[in-house]
Structure formats: C-alpha cells, structure tokens
Scaffold this active site. Structure first.
Site, PDB file in Angstrom:
ATOM      1  N   ASP A  18      37.247-185.462  60.557  1.00 59.99           N
ATOM      2  CA  ASP A  18      37.316-184.459  59.495  1.00 59.99           C
ATOM      3  C   ASP A  18      35.877-184.093  59.113  1.00 59.99           C
ATOM      4  O   ASP A  18      34.918-184.754  59.550  1.00 59.99           O
ATOM      5  CB  ASP A  18      38.089-185.073  58.317  1.00 59.99           C
ATOM      6  CG  ASP A  18      38.152-184.167  57.119  1.00 59.99           C
ATOM      7  OD1 ASP A  18      38.425-182.973  57.292  1.00 59.99           O
ATOM      8  OD2 ASP A  18      37.930-184.655  55.997  1.00 59.99           O
ATOM      9  N   PHE A  19      35.713-183.072  58.281  1.00 60.85           N
ATOM     10  CA  PHE A  19      34.361-182.657  57.883  1.00 60.85           C
ATOM     11  C   PHE A  19      34.054-182.994  56.435  1.00 60.85           C
ATOM     12  O   PHE A  19      33.283-183.904  56.139  1.00 60.85           O
ATOM     13  CB  PHE A  19      34.161-181.156  58.137  1.00 60.85           C
ATOM     14  CG  PHE A  19      32.780-180.673  57.792  1.00 60.85           C
ATOM     15  CD1 PHE A  19      31.720-180.939  58.636  1.00 60.85           C
ATOM     16  CD2 PHE A  19      32.540-179.966  56.614  1.00 60.85           C
ATOM     17  CE1 PHE A  19      30.436-180.512  58.321  1.00 60.85           C
ATOM     18  CE2 PHE A  19      31.266-179.534  56.287  1.00 60.85           C
ATOM     19  CZ  PHE A  19      30.213-179.806  57.142  1.00 60.85           C
ATOM     20  N   ASP A  20      34.690-182.288  55.480  1.00 61.76           N
ATOM     21  CA  ASP A  20      34.392-182.492  54.063  1.00 61.76           C
ATOM     22  C   ASP A  20      34.840-183.876  53.602  1.00 61.76           C
ATOM     23  O   ASP A  20      36.000-184.267  53.777  1.00 61.76           O
ATOM     24  CB  ASP A  20      35.085-181.424  53.225  1.00 61.76           C
ATOM     25  CG  ASP A  20      34.450-180.058  53.388  1.00 61.76           C
ATOM     26  OD1 ASP A  20      33.353-179.851  52.856  1.00 61.76           O
ATOM     27  OD2 ASP A  20      35.045-179.213  54.080  1.00 61.76           O
ATOM     28  N   ASP A 183      39.415-188.427  54.975  1.00 63.30           N
ATOM     29  CA  ASP A 183      39.321-188.934  53.605  1.00 63.30           C
ATOM     30  C   ASP A 183      40.360-188.369  52.647  1.00 63.30           C
ATOM     31  O   ASP A 183      40.387-188.729  51.474  1.00 63.30           O
ATOM     32  CB  ASP A 183      37.944-188.601  53.032  1.00 63.30           C
ATOM     33  CG  ASP A 183      37.827-187.111  52.690  1.00 63.30           C
ATOM     34  OD1 ASP A 183      38.098-186.279  53.590  1.00 63.30           O
ATOM     35  OD2 ASP A 183      37.510-186.786  51.541  1.00 63.30           O
TER      36      ASP A 183
END
Length: 236
Positions: A18-20, A183
């Site tokens: 994932d990124f954020d 997250d």
C-alpha cells in the site's frame, strides 16, 4: 504464513505494498504525502532481487511515480481503474454539497473516484460518521460503491476494491511467494486475496494512528509505521 518463506524464495516472490500510511506517513493534506526518504533505496534494491515489487493504491499512478522514482517498480493506481470514464457531474456535485455541510471536510476528486476527507475537521471521527450515510446513499443510488478509510469515505465504481487489484496481480505474476503490507481497513481484502491465492505468503500490518484492530488481528507480522516496514523489507 511466513516471512522466512518469502525471504527464501525472494527471486520468485511478489512484494505488494500500500502507499499512504505504509510507505508514506499519513498527513493532513493528501497532496503533501511523500514516502520516507529511505523508501527509494530500499525498494530499488528489492526490485533487483524480487520477482516483482508493486504499489497498489487508490492514488493516481502518476502521483506515486512522481514521488517514488524507483526503476522496475510496478504501480497499480486507482485500484486498476484508470482506464474507466470519470464519475458523472451529478455525483461530483452531490458529494461536494455533502462535504460543504461539514466544516473542514475536503473533497479529493480522482475523476474515476471521489473522496471526502474529514481529517481537518474539529472532530474527524464524528464528521466521518455524519457524512458516511449520505455518501453511502448517494453512491448506492448511482450504482456505485463506497468504502471507508482513515478519516475518509470514497465513492467509486463497484470494481474498485483493493482485494480485486491484488488478486489480478497475483494471477498475472504467479509468484511462488508473496508479501503484502498495509495499514487500513481495505487492506483486509488484500490479506484475504493473499490467503485465497494458495501461495506461501506473509501479511504485514503497518501500525499507525487509526489502524483498525481487525487488520492487526489477522496480520502475520506487525511493524511500527512506514519506517518499521522499510526496516523489514531491507533485511529480506
């Protein structure tokens, strides 16, 4: 589910991220999000050694590539929906009206999806609770889907799901092993896709403010924030 298995078969493994909140710390202004400086060297090295390294995100692909210059990195932006037409003006205007009624709420228009952010409101949890039902009702009335994240609710076409994007990647790559790190609540779907795939896998939860307890419960490994994840990836 084992990190050791992923490490042992790294040359045939897919590393999915994932990124954020996972590579980039969560910030109040989504446009200001940037991966940690350590991300570029860690991912560059990993791309040389793993079969594939990919970022799966609701962000546009161009945004991620602008802030994360890593050769050979795969980016699945907008959950793989970038070729779809933008949402209609009626949807866009109705969501803007809902956000306008909540002081501090902000709208992020990704064309194929629209996000209402409540992080900058006086009480983000309460604000999200107030906008959730009208946004969900609007989405349903237009044949769209809606889903929550950390102080956000997003409206998108029905196919816009993290789990589906992960499943498509696994089908394309056919790795011997796979790791997924995330997250937020949508990452539960990604964990489920990994488990259904039957490959040796490791599910990593990147713990930060607002990380859902359910994601922590089903993860194989827990790390502390993006820096903790990069430390884990560095030793693969």
């Amino acid at each position: 589910m084992s990190l050791a298995a992923v490490s042992a078969h790294l040359a045939e493994a897919a590393i999915l991220l994932d990124f954020d909140g996972t590579l980039a710390p969560i910030v109040d202004d989504p446009a200001a999000a940037r991966p940690l400086p350590e991300a570029v060297p860690v991912l560059t090295d990993l791309c040389r050694r793993a079969a594939a390294v990919a970022v799966i995100t609701g962000r546009p692909e161009a945004f991620v590539r602008d802030v994360l210059d890593v050769p050979r990195l795969e980016v699945v932006g907008l959950y793989g929906l970038s070729a779809m037409p933008p949402l209609g003006d009626d949807v866009r205007q109705a969501i803007a009206a809902i956000a306008d009624d909540e002081p501090g709420a902000e709208v992020e228009d990704k064309q194929v999806s629209i996000v209402v952010h409540t992080r900058r409101t006086p009480d983000p949890d309460a604000a999200l609770a107030r906008v959730r039902e009208p946004v969900r009702a609007l989405a349903a009335s237009h044949g769209l889907t809606s889903f929550d994240g950390k102080f956000v609710i997003e409206v998108a076409p029905p196919a816009a799901r993290k789990g589906g994007a992960v499943q498509q990647l696994l089908d394309q790559l056919t790795p011997r092993a796979a790791l997924y790190a995330g997250d937020d609540v949508q990452d539960i779907e990604a964990f489920d896709a990994l488990e259904r795939s039957g490959v040796e896998s490791c599910r990593v939860v990147v713990v930060g403010s607002g990380t859902p307890e359910r994601l922590i419960e089903v993860a194989d490994i827990e790390v502390d924030g993006p820096l903790g994840l990069l430390e884990l990836l560095h030793v693969l």
